[in-house]
Design an enzyme around this catalytic site. Sequence first.
Site, PDB file in Angstrom:
ATOM      1  N   GLY A 200       0.820  -1.198   0.000  1.00 16.53           N
ATOM      2  CA  GLY A 200       0.000   0.000   0.000  1.00 16.53           C
ATOM      3  C   GLY A 200       0.852   1.245   0.000  1.00 16.53           C
ATOM      4  O   GLY A 200       2.026   1.186   0.351  1.00 16.53           O
ATOM      5  N   PRO A 201       0.256   2.368  -0.374  1.00 18.78           N
ATOM      6  CA  PRO A 201       1.024   3.620  -0.407  1.00 18.78           C
ATOM      7  C   PRO A 201       1.515   4.007   0.988  1.00 18.78           C
ATOM      8  O   PRO A 201       0.981   3.501   1.977  1.00 18.78           O
ATOM      9  CB  PRO A 201       0.016   4.651  -0.925  1.00 18.78           C
ATOM     10  CG  PRO A 201      -1.222   3.929  -1.262  1.00 18.78           C
ATOM     11  CD  PRO A 201      -1.127   2.533  -0.795  1.00 18.78           C
ATOM     12  N   GLY A 203       2.033   5.699   4.499  1.00 15.68           N
ATOM     13  CA  GLY A 203       1.130   6.384   5.417  1.00 15.68           C
ATOM     14  C   GLY A 203      -0.238   5.761   5.533  1.00 15.68           C
ATOM     15  O   GLY A 203      -1.124   6.313   6.166  1.00 15.68           O
ATOM     16  N   THR A 204      -0.430   4.583   4.927  1.00 14.50           N
ATOM     17  CA  THR A 204      -1.752   3.977   4.995  1.00 14.50           C
ATOM     18  C   THR A 204      -1.890   3.036   6.183  1.00 14.50           C
ATOM     19  O   THR A 204      -2.925   2.413   6.353  1.00 14.50           O
ATOM     20  CB  THR A 204      -2.076   3.213   3.703  1.00 14.50           C
ATOM     21  OG1 THR A 204      -0.937   2.444   3.328  1.00 14.50           O
ATOM     22  CG2 THR A 204      -2.414   4.158   2.587  1.00 14.50           C
ATOM     23  N   GLY A 205      -0.836   2.919   6.978  1.00 15.84           N
ATOM     24  CA  GLY A 205      -0.991   2.179   8.223  1.00 15.84           C
ATOM     25  C   GLY A 205      -0.468   0.759   8.183  1.00 15.84           C
ATOM     26  O   GLY A 205      -0.928  -0.084   8.941  1.00 15.84           O
ATOM     27  N   GLU A 423      -7.367  31.977  -9.858  1.00 17.60           N
ATOM     28  CA  GLU A 423      -8.188  31.179  -8.938  1.00 17.60           C
ATOM     29  C   GLU A 423      -9.668  31.447  -9.172  1.00 17.60           C
ATOM     30  O   GLU A 423     -10.488  30.518  -9.121  1.00 17.60           O
ATOM     31  CB  GLU A 423      -7.804  31.461  -7.487  1.00 17.60           C
ATOM     32  CG  GLU A 423      -6.364  31.094  -7.115  1.00 17.60           C
ATOM     33  CD  GLU A 423      -6.007  29.639  -7.408  1.00 17.60           C
ATOM     34  OE1 GLU A 423      -6.901  28.770  -7.386  1.00 17.60           O
ATOM     35  OE2 GLU A 423      -4.823  29.378  -7.687  1.00 17.60           O
ATOM     36  N   HIS A 426     -10.819  29.305 -12.014  1.00 15.76           N
ATOM     37  CA  HIS A 426     -11.142  27.924 -11.614  1.00 15.76           C
ATOM     38  C   HIS A 426     -12.525  27.873 -10.992  1.00 15.76           C
ATOM     39  O   HIS A 426     -13.357  27.037 -11.334  1.00 15.76           O
ATOM     40  CB  HIS A 426     -10.157  27.432 -10.541  1.00 15.76           C
ATOM     41  CG  HIS A 426      -8.818  27.012 -11.067  1.00 15.76           C
ATOM     42  ND1 HIS A 426      -8.664  26.107 -12.082  1.00 15.76           N
ATOM     43  CD2 HIS A 426      -7.560  27.352 -10.675  1.00 15.76           C
ATOM     44  CE1 HIS A 426      -7.372  25.926 -12.297  1.00 15.76           C
ATOM     45  NE2 HIS A 426      -6.678  26.670 -11.460  1.00 15.76           N
TER      46      HIS A 426
HETATM   47  P1  ADP Z   1       2.929   3.053   6.644  1.00 18.39           P
HETATM   48  O1  ADP Z   1       3.708   2.076   7.427  1.00 18.39           O
HETATM   49  O2  ADP Z   1       1.905   2.428   5.746  1.00 18.39           O
HETATM   50  O3  ADP Z   1       3.749   4.066   5.900  1.00 18.39           O
HETATM   51  P2  ADP Z   1       2.106   3.896   9.233  1.00 18.39           P
HETATM   52  O4  ADP Z   1       1.773   2.572   9.735  1.00 18.39           O
HETATM   53  O5  ADP Z   1       3.380   4.495   9.666  1.00 18.39           O
HETATM   54  O6  ADP Z   1       2.053   3.921   7.646  1.00 18.39           O
HETATM   55  O7  ADP Z   1       0.895   4.853   9.555  1.00 18.39           O
HETATM   56  C1  ADP Z   1       1.052   6.203   9.800  1.00 18.39           C
HETATM   57  C2  ADP Z   1       0.129   6.665  10.905  1.00 18.39           C
HETATM   58  O8  ADP Z   1      -1.213   6.623  10.486  1.00 18.39           O
HETATM   59  C3  ADP Z   1       0.203   5.797  12.116  1.00 18.39           C
HETATM   60  O9  ADP Z   1       1.098   6.325  13.038  1.00 18.39           O
HETATM   61  C4  ADP Z   1      -1.197   5.805  12.686  1.00 18.39           C
HETATM   62  O10 ADP Z   1      -1.299   6.724  13.734  1.00 18.39           O
HETATM   63  C5  ADP Z   1      -2.056   6.259  11.564  1.00 18.39           C
HETATM   64  N1  ADP Z   1      -2.920   5.167  11.131  1.00 18.39           N
HETATM   65  C6  ADP Z   1      -2.667   4.341  10.117  1.00 18.39           C
HETATM   66  N2  ADP Z   1      -3.669   3.469   9.941  1.00 18.39           N
HETATM   67  C7  ADP Z   1      -4.580   3.748  10.870  1.00 18.39           C
HETATM   68  C8  ADP Z   1      -5.852   3.190  11.207  1.00 18.39           C
HETATM   69  N3  ADP Z   1      -6.372   2.178  10.513  1.00 18.39           N
HETATM   70  N4  ADP Z   1      -6.512   3.734  12.227  1.00 18.39           N
HETATM   71  C9  ADP Z   1      -5.994   4.762  12.907  1.00 18.39           C
HETATM   72  N5  ADP Z   1      -4.817   5.329  12.648  1.00 18.39           N
HETATM   73  C10 ADP Z   1      -4.104   4.834  11.648  1.00 18.39           C
HETATM   74 ZN    ZN Z   2      -4.647  26.690 -11.057  1.00 20.59          ZN
END
Ligand code: ADP
Ligand code: ZN
Length: 643
Positions: A200-201, A203-205, A423, A426
């Site tokens: 996954g991209p 920051g997706t957890g 702007e 747009h």
């Molecule tokens: P990745 O490893 O995919 O880059 P992270 O696991 O570091 O992303 O996630 C970044 C932050 O997003 C985490 O610190 C967490 O606080 C928040 N986060 C991610 N997924 C969730 C979720 N399902 N519910 C709540 N917070 C989440």
């Molecule tokens: Zn523009």
Amino acid sequence: MKKKMGGAGLYLVLILLLVTAIKVFNPPAATIPTKNFTQFVTEIQSDNLKSIKFDGANATFITKDEKTYETVLPEEARVNFYNNYLKEKVDQKELQVVGTPMKETPIYMEWIPNILILGVFIFFWYYLIKQSQGGSKMNSFGKSKAKVVKQDDKNLISFKDVAGLQEEKEELGEIVDFLKSPKKFINMGARIPKGVLLVGPPGTGKTYLSKAVAGEAKVPFFIMSGSDFVEMFVGVGASRVRDLFETAKKNAPCIIFIDEIDAVGRKRGAGLGGGHDEREQTLNQLLVEMDGFGTNEGVIVMAATNRADILDPALLRPGRFDRTIYVGVPDVKGREQILGVHSKNKKLASDVDLKYIARRTPGFTPADLENLMNEAALLAARRNENKIFMEDIEEAEIKVQAGPAKKSRVVSEEERKLTAVHEAGHAVVSTCLSNADPVHMITIIPRGMAGGFTAYTPEEDTSFITKGQMKDRIVSLLGGRVAEALVLDDISTGASNDIERATHIARAMVTKYGMSEKIGTITFGSDEGEIFVGRDLGRSKDYSEHTASEIDKEVGNIINEAYEKAKTLLSENMEKLLAVSDALLEKETLDKHDFEKIMKGEDIEHDKEYAHDEKIEDKDLSEEAKKIVEEKSSKENKDLEDK
Ligand code: ADP
Ligand code: ZN
């Protein structure tokens, strides 16, 4: 080493100079006559001497007739000189000897530096060999840098902290069960997956989810990044992998989490200019370890990547990472829940509507949402509020989306006008389109890279977009540039990102979604993520040059059509466009309500104290715009007369 030698050389020269100086200025009081070595020996053998005083190779001797002489012993004569010539006579008390002609430093002393150097070399050689074999106990380079995340009660996260991701949690539930009571599964003869790949991209957890698995099962969690394996020293990666697994096995049941596994697990031999040996060794070691530890040892490897397509297929074989879980960007419901999780220990004012925020933030990753709530809390604290208000969250949202506002940046009047018209273009164009999202806010305060910013509220998350929506998207993207050209007869570079996005959409319409009648319902090229150099260099186009030029023509047509549409719409709504531009120049930021008022032709609130008094004046207008404005007003006058 070289430097030290230089230093020693300098000292040597200084000492020599000093010694010569002393010699020159203090000549010996009286010179003693010398005899050569042969004469000296002859004197000894003919019993002519009374006493000898040795000072290393120098000997001073006194003859029986009380004469003193000096001599120097040749190097080779010194070793057994005493035994050969003097011992007998001294024993018979015929000769008195003080000192010894023997060297003070025995031969082996000369060898010591050489032995030392040899020793150092052997040490380094041994060390390097150990390095490449790994597992050395005498150094820490080969040690894994894995961080153990201790799951104590304070930072323990479990599945209940993970919002959304219901299916993913269910899938991982099995692994949690196994980690909790491995015996049960072993007795059943079940084969538990060794590795789970999270794709996954950023920051997706992915990390968060893995931690939650460890927390849920209450087992240790070893975290290490793929890039930690690959370092300067050859062979370190492989030994780190071995070390990591060794540590993990001692702590089983546990979870090993490898972040950015693509750093080591890229397709072998896919790099330019041959494979990266170090990386390949590391990857091989990883494969060996995963094959090696028995299914029932209780170590589960979880790894994260955002590029599953570049991973070595060997990693994905059964017995390795045989489960893949896709962790995507959350939908509106997921976003609301995530916002809920991250506002649990924050005080929210009663006007805060998490559902509304969730609706306004499509494309935000969980990390963005966490960041959003944090920024909002910071803003609230800075304003000395005791609660987080909706206003704080909205401001934080823009900050997260487009970088912090740069109020201090000096912007010239010209630039401000250009941005305002851009702007406004747009915003006005998109309100005239049937398929565009409503405008939420417009600002000409520079943020990050953008000079200004128009934010839309999407009505709802849709999993697909229609052709009409895509076309309107292009029209509203081009609205900014069209407005600049139409009103000010001048265009800026500020629109380059808009144009890029518009072109991208148009191209996708033709080559990906089959939306062009001329080209037909065919997909061209495989557009799987961005190009990865090593893999895609050799990729061939699956269509002819002729088709390529047809595609280009068709993309051009879509863009031109959209441009003309934007131009027509803006010409028809010239007075609204100018009103919005003026309001932007005056207030810098317009919210939804202000914008709607202007579009209805109503007046907005003016704040005399802070308002700028710039306006788009007649002299700024292009000939075309002037003509449109004049025609409009004369037509209005005529309408009035007619009535
Ligand atoms: P990745 O490893 O995919 O880059 P992270 O696991 O570091 O992303 O996630 C970044 C932050 O997003 C985490 O610190 C967490 O606080 C928040 N986060 C991610 N997924 C969730 C979720 N399902 N519910 C709540 N917070 C989440
Ligand atoms: Zn523009």
